[in-house]
Design an enzyme around this catalytic site. Sequence first.
Site, mmCIF file in Angstrom:
data_model
loop_
_atom_site.group_PDB
_atom_site.id
_atom_site.type_symbol
_atom_site.label_atom_id
_atom_site.label_comp_id
_atom_site.label_asym_id
_atom_site.label_seq_id
_atom_site.Cartn_x
_atom_site.Cartn_y
_atom_site.Cartn_z
ATOM 1 N N CYS A 59 0.799 -1.211 0.000
ATOM 2 C CA CYS A 59 0.000 0.000 0.000
ATOM 3 C C CYS A 59 0.832 1.260 0.000
ATOM 4 C CB CYS A 59 -0.907 0.041 1.245
ATOM 5 S SG CYS A 59 -2.015 -1.348 1.392
ATOM 6 N N GLY A 92 0.309 0.377 -5.036
ATOM 7 C CA GLY A 92 -0.942 -0.362 -4.920
ATOM 8 C C GLY A 92 -1.866 -0.005 -6.057
ATOM 9 N N ASN A 115 -0.166 1.077 5.745
ATOM 10 C CA ASN A 115 0.816 0.435 4.871
ATOM 11 C C ASN A 115 1.617 -0.533 5.725
ATOM 12 O OD1 ASN A 115 3.993 1.446 3.472
ATOM 13 N ND2 ASN A 115 2.721 -0.286 2.884
ATOM 14 N N GLY A 116 1.583 -1.795 5.384
ATOM 15 C CA GLY A 116 2.311 -2.792 6.165
ATOM 16 C C GLY A 116 1.482 -4.033 6.357
ATOM 17 N N TYR A 157 13.427 -2.176 -5.199
ATOM 18 C CA TYR A 157 12.301 -2.215 -6.133
ATOM 19 C C TYR A 157 11.111 -1.344 -5.743
ATOM 20 C CZ TYR A 157 8.367 -4.139 -8.810
ATOM 21 O OH TYR A 157 7.267 -4.292 -9.616
#
Length: 486
Positions: A16, A43, A118-119, A258
């Site tokens: 995310c 995302g 996020n996570g 990345y």
Amino acid sequence: MLTTNPFDDDKLREECGVFGVSGAADSAAALVALGLHALQHRGQEAAGITSFDGAHFHTHRAMGHVAGNFDKDEVIRALPGNVAMGHVRYSTTGETALRNVQPLYADLATGGFAIAHNGNLSNAMRLRRDLVRSGSIFQSTSDTETIIHLVATSSYRTLLDKFIDALRRVEGAYSLIAMTPEGLIACRDPLGIRPLVMGRLGDAVIFASETVALDVVGATFDRAVEPGELIVVQGESMRSIRPFGTQPARPCIFEYVYFSRPDSIADDRSVYSVRKAIGAQLAIESPVEADLVIPVPDSGVPAAIGYAQESNIPFELGIIRSHYVGRTFIQPGDKVRHLGVKLKHNANRALIAGQRVVLIDDSIVRGTTSLKIVQMMREAGAAEVHMRIASPPTRHSCFYGVDTPERAKLLAAKMNLDEMTRYIQADSLAFVSIDGLYKALGETHRADIRPSHCDACFTGDYPTTLTDQDDAVEVDQFALLAERVN
């Protein structure tokens, strides 16, 4: 339906991206929409925005990209207020459905509460099971909703204390933005596994997963939210709280390989420069006689530039990518599928024919992508095809917000280097070493010292407990024992 994005299908996926703003002079939601555009790479399944106008919360969530869902005036006008937050999602926990799209919202005893995450929480399933047994009713399958229920059931009096109490009970990785009638809260897990930065635009305070989102809205980068830090923004006031103590940080090293956009800054490092340095280190460790260095688009480009400069081999765009093809509705027969693949990426045949090429990619996951790329080079007439990977072998699954296949499907977990080379049909294959990866970051890696980053996908050294994973192993072992007894 046939995807024509074969070089992206076999990548690790970051879960995310989050973006929040407080104190926007005009429409906060419009700024959030712009910020989410810059974070779209984190995302692509769904997006959502929640705003607060001083009296009411307003939310719009949709499946698909930010563009098409939040570029209409009527959508932004329906999200009034000078405080807003948004989220782009790629699911690693929970099904792909509208009910899991964030921000999630709930009316609590203390007032409205919205959250974007996020996570990944590594003990969410155990917490969820306990909460359901005690009467909680979940509306989604997202691990993020667990935090809402922990806040709602906390015995502390104030919402901030309830929120802190909830975070003390969770494990894993989280960068969170929460919105309440009192203000905006941004926080990062004690190890700082997932990124979160803070910036300013005039009088507005902005939080985002990456600095590139600040650039897009014209904000200035202030600093990173520190691991274990909560920042509370209430009107014109802002305060920092550190309720979890301090410990050595372990940010995800794959952000450099990345996940992050190359034009972002992470921990005062240019992501682009680090990727070039990884490529140069790869050339030092694994040289090869060749005529061309070719990146696998687009994530392999910076490392390929570094490899070419260090090895003094010409850099060329041997694979051309069309940015205007997403999906094509074609029956997936083998021949048609192969043609569909070429709609998205095609070999630069006139450049490749008769040449010894070095392909640079950021990682190998299942290996299916690498096999396709090597075959493409062979069909274009390459004399030799050598593959170089700008990360160590991915041998372990991630449980911190990255969609990693189960370990049995990771090519490097089940094959040695020679076997992988034969599988992808390359003339040679090499990965940058874990020591070389840290060297590209300007650091020294030693096996006897706690690493400065989370590199568990390469080393298996997980920085937190993995409660849900351990529970699953216990269940599997119990089932196996029962089967033997029966």
